[in-house]
Design a protein around this motif. Structure first.
Motif, PDB file in Angstrom:
ATOM      1  N   TYR A  43       9.185 -33.778  13.741  1.00 53.83           N
ATOM      2  CA  TYR A  43      10.259 -34.652  14.214  1.00 53.83           C
ATOM      3  C   TYR A  43      10.322 -34.784  15.728  1.00 53.83           C
ATOM      4  O   TYR A  43      11.299 -35.276  16.264  1.00 53.83           O
ATOM      5  CB  TYR A  43      11.587 -34.221  13.570  1.00 53.83           C
ATOM      6  N   GLY A  77      22.046 -34.498  12.136  1.00 55.47           N
ATOM      7  CA  GLY A  77      21.258 -33.712  11.196  1.00 55.47           C
ATOM      8  C   GLY A  77      21.281 -32.242  11.557  1.00 55.47           C
ATOM      9  O   GLY A  77      21.549 -31.872  12.709  1.00 55.47           O
ATOM     10  N   THR A  78      21.026 -31.388  10.563  1.00 56.16           N
ATOM     11  CA  THR A  78      20.862 -29.958  10.812  1.00 56.16           C
ATOM     12  C   THR A  78      19.655 -29.443  10.043  1.00 56.16           C
ATOM     13  O   THR A  78      19.239 -30.022   9.048  1.00 56.16           O
ATOM     14  CB  THR A  78      22.079 -29.109  10.368  1.00 56.16           C
ATOM     15  N   THR A  91      19.102 -30.776   6.178  1.00 57.21           N
ATOM     16  CA  THR A  91      17.738 -30.927   5.647  1.00 57.21           C
ATOM     17  C   THR A  91      17.131 -29.573   5.315  1.00 57.21           C
ATOM     18  O   THR A  91      16.915 -28.755   6.205  1.00 57.21           O
ATOM     19  CB  THR A  91      16.848 -31.631   6.687  1.00 57.21           C
ATOM     20  N   THR A  97      20.657 -40.754  16.992  1.00 56.69           N
ATOM     21  CA  THR A  97      20.343 -39.835  15.906  1.00 56.69           C
ATOM     22  C   THR A  97      20.067 -38.475  16.508  1.00 56.69           C
ATOM     23  O   THR A  97      19.166 -38.346  17.341  1.00 56.69           O
ATOM     24  CB  THR A  97      19.091 -40.345  15.150  1.00 56.69           C
ATOM     25  N   PHE A 155      16.326 -39.948   8.087  1.00 58.26           N
ATOM     26  CA  PHE A 155      16.852 -40.305   9.409  1.00 58.26           C
ATOM     27  C   PHE A 155      17.126 -41.798   9.532  1.00 58.26           C
ATOM     28  O   PHE A 155      17.500 -42.284  10.591  1.00 58.26           O
ATOM     29  CB  PHE A 155      15.924 -39.783  10.508  1.00 58.26           C
ATOM     30  N   ASN A 199      10.907 -32.820   5.407  1.00 57.23           N
ATOM     31  CA  ASN A 199      12.151 -32.617   4.660  1.00 57.23           C
ATOM     32  C   ASN A 199      11.896 -32.707   3.161  1.00 57.23           C
ATOM     33  O   ASN A 199      11.212 -33.617   2.698  1.00 57.23           O
ATOM     34  CB  ASN A 199      13.191 -33.699   4.996  1.00 57.23           C
ATOM     35  N   TYR A 245      19.505 -34.305  15.928  1.00 63.73           N
ATOM     36  CA  TYR A 245      19.055 -33.351  14.909  1.00 63.73           C
ATOM     37  C   TYR A 245      18.952 -31.984  15.569  1.00 63.73           C
ATOM     38  O   TYR A 245      18.176 -31.811  16.518  1.00 63.73           O
ATOM     39  CB  TYR A 245      17.688 -33.821  14.420  1.00 63.73           C
ATOM     40  N   CYS A 254      15.547 -34.956  18.441  1.00 59.12           N
ATOM     41  CA  CYS A 254      15.434 -33.697  17.711  1.00 59.12           C
ATOM     42  C   CYS A 254      15.278 -32.620  18.772  1.00 59.12           C
ATOM     43  O   CYS A 254      14.377 -32.687  19.604  1.00 59.12           O
ATOM     44  CB  CYS A 254      14.208 -33.745  16.799  1.00 59.12           C
ATOM     45  N   THR A 289       9.562 -28.076  13.061  1.00 57.40           N
ATOM     46  CA  THR A 289      10.479 -29.198  13.307  1.00 57.40           C
ATOM     47  C   THR A 289      10.027 -29.997  14.532  1.00 57.40           C
ATOM     48  O   THR A 289      10.108 -31.227  14.553  1.00 57.40           O
ATOM     49  CB  THR A 289      11.920 -28.693  13.488  1.00 57.40           C
TER      50      THR A 289
END
Ligand code: WT7
Length: 656
Positions: free
Chosen positions: A321, A390-391, A418, A359, A298, A427, A361, A309, A317
């Motif tokens: 995160y 992110g995914t 990820t 960021t 990240f 991750n 996610y 996130c 997750t």
């Protein structure tokens, strides 16, 4: 699967932009390769140096990896630390006034919590738990809405060494009961109701229902956070309000020094049997994995990032995160109570603009559903703050990837796909955004120090391009330590004898392309991935069979445009095979039943009735056939070994 075919043809490559690489924590492939080489040259030295650099230890470790009781590996086993200390205290006083959490409620109300305030709230709740008799090693079940309080409860447990087990608020009373029992929890923390998409979900009522199922004498107290204000019955002597518990509690509380190997939490996940597995994570290694992935994947910039996130704290997750990783880095993060489609399908884009998120996610399933509900909506919002996307949870199909890249990220933001699991804690395989040239649909390369490989049933590497089982050859700090109360199942599931007993078996199949990139193909066990959530087919089958009407059931997955996989159940009733209106009525009843047994996410999308299931003469259900029928495929294989081939025609008929 159609998505796999399309990813196999993918050949677009997106190298990091010069601008992104210039500011990245790991800049350029040479920097990535250098880290990989360092880990290969001195594996323990590599991890030890990072653990010293990124974690504040109350007692430094001298041992690094202990393999003497493999596969029960230990990391930093003579070191002591506290995770809550690392997430809060160490950012004070320098970041005392910095915003830690930006909470956006379902109705749009925003509240912010600074590091100083979060510290006080965690300490007060930790003192509250102590006043209830919670001690180091005790288990606390957290069944909460997405809220500041959920994070506070988790951090408070970590602070006093209690082991939390968060149960997703969408799980049923029955599922909750099973977890309360298995963990032998002393305290349950819940809320009156959670509010999602304008609807109230009764949480306290589910806890009461779970308690009424019996055999839970271990539970001494139930703490209730007042969220919606709905009237909920409180049982004298057992139930108490969160606000009453913290009233008058000191706003500082010692962060108990924990051994690096002490359990931090248990998180239940589905496996290939009916019973969920209590994945147990350790304190030191887990924290290291969370911190390093925040840095590497990240590209964390604590002073300028706003991290979001979207995962619920009920999943891994949301642990790594939401509750731990971002706070360990001293970041500002967004926490969202609601759902992506309320009040409209622009909610995510509005929130990114409102909070200047850098960021973001989320899960491919969310991306796919938002494309469907409004592919142009992101363009109507200012998403210029975004720098990284992110995914997680499932493979992302290239079409969805391209939309995410172009429309949400405006062709400016790298996407980190990820790959990891509840069991890996953080991750494992992912691009490093300032280094790895990205191809849509692949999670690319392992993080430095992660010895991922693809092998056949005998543990030998497969030729490049061939599919095989994804394994991790060397122990890594953030991996699960055991399954709560079931070390034998831990060994058998993750370190099978056939692979030598020391190699971590992920349960996924994968192949590598000419660049060594990993393309995840699916699970090798009876686990489905529905909207990025793991569901055991056996778990759903047991739920169905528990219904008095049902004689037998078999559950398979079939590809689904939005959810990735959909649940298809084949059911044999004790009464005659129903048709027409009666069939419809029973389908509705059985779906509700599964919702109550497990939770709404497990409700079958489709139920088909037969007088029997297709079985071999030895009585084994032919799942392969059931999968083909669910997909509507022509049956080309030889069915002459079937006990009852005529049954197939019945099962082709879906209930309208
Ligand atoms: C399973 C783990 C890790 C948090 C979310 C799910 C699948 C996960 C990816 C990805 C392809 C993925 C795997 C894995 N999966 N991430 N980026 N690409 N597949 O955690 O519930 O423990 O599920 O999710 O099949 O084994 P989980």
């Amino acid at each position: 699967m159609s998505t796999i075919e399309s990813v196999l043809q993918e050949n677009r490559v997106f190298p990091p932009s010069a601008a992104f690489a210039a500011q990245a924590n790991v800049a350029g492939m040479a920097a990535y390769q250098a880290l990989v080489a360092k880990a290969a040259a001195d594996y323990e030295g590599f991890w030890a140096e990072l653990a010293r650099q990124h974690i504040t230890w109350s007692k430094p470790f001298s041992q690094v990896l202990d393999e003497s009781n493999a596969p029960f590996y230990k990391w930093f086993a003579d070191g002591e630390l506290n995770v809550s200390y690392n997430c809060l205290d160490r950012h004070l006083p320098a970041r005392a006034d910095k915003t830690a959490l930006i909470f956006e409620a379902d109705d749009g109300t925003v509240s912010k919590v600074t590091y100083q305030e979060l510290y006080h709230r965690v300490c007060q709740f930790a003192n509250g738990l102590k006043s209830l008799g919670v001690q180091k090693g005790d288990r606390v079940i957290i069944y909460m809405p997405m809220s500041v309080e959920a994070v506070v409860a988790m951090q408070a447990c970590a602070r006093i060494g209690a082991i939390h087990s968060v149960v997703f608020g969408g799980f049923s009373a029955k599922a909750l009961h099973e977890r309360i029992q298995d963990a032998r929890a002393k305290v349950v923390v819940t809320a009156d109701e959670s509010l999602r998409g304008g609807k109230a979900v009764p949480l306290k009522a589910a806890v009461d229902e779970a308690m009424a199922m019996g055999d839970v004498d271990n539970v001494q107290k139930i703490v209730v956070y007042r969220r919606s204000g709905a009237a909920v019955p409180m049982q004298a002597g057992r139930d108490l309000w969160w606000h009453d518990l913290v009233k008058g509690q000191a706003d500082s509380c010692e962060a108990v020094p924990m051994n690096a190997e002490d359990p931090l939490f248990i998180l239940y996940t589905s496996g290939s049997t009916g019973k969920p597995k209590g994945v147990q994570h350790a304190t030191g290694g887990y924290l290291l994995g969370a911190i390093l992935s925040m840095q590497w994947v990240f590209d964390a910039k604590p002073d300028t990032d706003v991290y979001w996130c979207t995962a619920d704290v009920g999943w891994i997750t949301g642990h790594t995160y939401v509750a731990y990783g971002p706070l360990a880095l001293g970041m500002t993060e967004v926490i969202f109570e609601g759902v992506p489609t309320y009040p409209s399908a622009a909610r995510f884009w509005e929130m990114i603009a409102r909070h200047k998120v850098t960021t973001f996610y989320t899960a491919p399933t969310a991306i796919r559903s938002l494309i469907k509900l409004g592919a142009d909506l992101p363009r109507q919002h200012d998403l210029s703050s975004l720098r990284l996307l992110g995914t997680v949870g499932e493979p992302i199909n290239p079409e969805a990837w391209m939309w995410y890249y172009e429309v949400v990220g405006q062709s400016r933001c790298p996407i980190v796909d990820t790959w990891w699991q509840t069991e890996t804690g953080s991750n494992m395989i992912s691009p490093l955004p300032g280094a790895t040239p990205i191809k849509p649909g692949t999670c690319t390369l392992p993080l430095p120090g992660i010895m991922a490989e693809i092998v056949d049933e005998t543990g030998h590497p497969v030729p490049q391009g061939s599919g095989g089982m994804l394994v991790i050859k060397r122990p890594f700090p953030s991996q699960l330590r055991t399954l709560w109360g079931d070390p034998e199942r831990f060994k058998k599931t993750y370190f099978p004898e056939e692979l030598g007993g020391k190699t971590y078996l992920a349960g996924d199949s994968s192949r590598r392309d000419e660049d060594g990139y990993f393309w995840i193909m699916g699970r090798i066990d009876d686990v489905l991935n529905v909207s990025g959530h793991r569901l055991g087919t056996m778990e759903i089958e047991s739920a169905l069979v528990a219904n008095p009407m049902v004689a037998e059931a078999a559950v398979v997955g079939k590809p689904h445009e939005i959810k990735g996989e959909a649940v298809v159940a084949y059911v044999v009733l004790k009464r005659a095979r129903p048709t027409g209106e009666e069939a419809k009525k029973i389908v509705a009843e059985l779906r509700d039943w599964v919702g109550k047994e497990i939770g709404p996410i497990a409700k079958p999308d489709e139920i088909r009735f037969g007088d029997n299931l297709p079985k071999t003469r030895s009585g084994k259900i032919m799942r392969r056939l059931l999968r083909a029928i669910a997909k509507g495929e022509e049956i080309t294989q030889d069915v002459s070994t079937l006990e009852n081939p005529a049954i197939l025609e019945q099962l082709k008929e879906a209930v309208a």
